[in-house]
Design a protein around this motif. Structure first.
Motif: not given
Length: 365
Positions: A126-154
């Protein structure tokens, strides 16, 4: 016999059979399909397509016509997992560490604690998984994921608010179905499936997210499995009851073991309690004590590395016959009742014989 076993092991490694079976088990646990055979069959057909294996058009059409919903309303194609990862892929992986302060790590741990894809990880994984998580910042109104697109991240929400929008089949417009705030998470199936996103997630405010990609998750999970197997395989050869079983049976046990640690003076099992686990000591010493019908109590044995206990309660389906207490910190591995019956079936006769005559009292619990 040894030559045949070596050939079998070489075949399994060459064709990545272990990785394939683990992928199937993970998908079955997540989707819980009513028809598990149909689920697995559809997965195999998809693998053939990915590898370029010829599949007759009429056979594909027949499969499409016959195949019902895999589970919980998912389409047949949506239930296909990501491609199988090989041992070579795992060995090439370099651990990723994105620095985070202690409060952030605690928030991430809490956010994933109830997620089925993270519950089976030990603390190091679990520590190794959490260590690997990277930071993303998005502005209001931005689509983080879109229905129908291929998934990539959690994603785990660290700050801000998001809205989940979903467009049902046949509907003209999407509707908002959920709001996410700090501590919320979404997109976890992207870690094991190459499938279209089931909904759109938009930033309602400026947001800060921690993300984990599929490749990293799978390399960590598979790498941990390989390291665990190699470590336990050698250790289990020292366990008396497993010394004479073949390598394949020992590997089955190794894959099923769950590590656990007990502090000094902790009662690992207690006389009179119901017994649900079988233990093998990896490191440390434990003291075995028993009480008789008169209420008199005393030490009857001492256990060390490679000694085991707890099988009597499982084999006879009754209560613990003794108390086993940690003498200093004790590291063990354990099997629950169901796993014990499944993987130790081949040596059940040996265990039953040993119940009657031990020299080290290892079965008294």
């Amino acid at each position: 016999m040894a030559e045949t076993e070596a050939e079998l092991q070489a075949y399994l490694k060459e064709h990545n059979v272990e990785s394939l079976l683990k992928d199937i088990v993970v998908k079955l646990c997540v989707d819980k399909p009513d028809d598990e055979l149909d689920f697995i069959k559809n997965y195999m057909i998809q693998l053939q397509r990915e590898r370029g294996t010829n599949v007759e058009d009429d056979e594909e059409e027949e499969e499409e016509a016959d195949a019902g919903p895999i589970s919980r309303g998912r389409s047949r194609r949506a239930a296909i997992s990501a491609s199988v990862m090989t041992e070579d892929d795992v060995e090439d992986y370099q651990r990723k560490v994105i620095r985070k302060d202690a409060p952030t790590m605690l928030r991430l741990q809490k956010a994933v604690s109830d997620n089925v894809l993270f519950q089976h990880l030990d603390s190091e994984e679990l520590t190794e998984v959490l260590d690997a998580m990277f930071l993303i910042k998005k502005q209001a109104g931005t689509e983080i994921i879109t229905q129908g697109d291929e998934g990539d991240n959690f994603y785990v929400v660290d700050a801000g608010q998001l809205e989940v929008w979903k467009k049902d089949d046949g509907a003209d417009e999407s509707k908002m179905v959920l709001e996410l705030t700090t501590g919320g998470s979404f997109g976890e199936l992207a870690l094991i499936y190459n499938q279209p996103r089931a909904a759109t997630v938009k930033a309602k405010t400026d947001v800060q997210l921690w993300a984990l990609d599929q490749d990293t998750y799978r390399r960590i999970l598979m790498g941990s499995t390989i390291r665990k197997r190699k470590m336990y395989e050698t250790f289990l050869e020292k366990v008396q009851i497993l010394a004479d079983v073949d390598k394949y049976e020992r590997l089955q046990v190794a894959d099923a073991l769950e590590p656990c640690t007990f502090a000094d003076e902790t009662n690992i099992v207690k006389q009179g309690d119901e017994g649900d686990d079988f233990f093998i000591i990896v490191e440390g010493t434990a003291v075995v004590t028993q009480s008789n019908d008169k209420g008199e109590s005393g030490q009857v044995g001492e256990l060390g590395a490679a000694d085991y206990f707890g099988e009597i309660a499982l084999l006879k389906d009754n209560k613990r016959h003794a108390t086993v207490t940690a003498k200093g910190e004790v590291k063990c591995v354990k099997l629950d009742r169901e796993t014990f019956e499944r993987v130790l079936g081949p040596i059940e006769d040996i265990l039953r014989r040993n119940m009657e005559n031990y020299q080290k009292f290892t079965g008294s619990a």
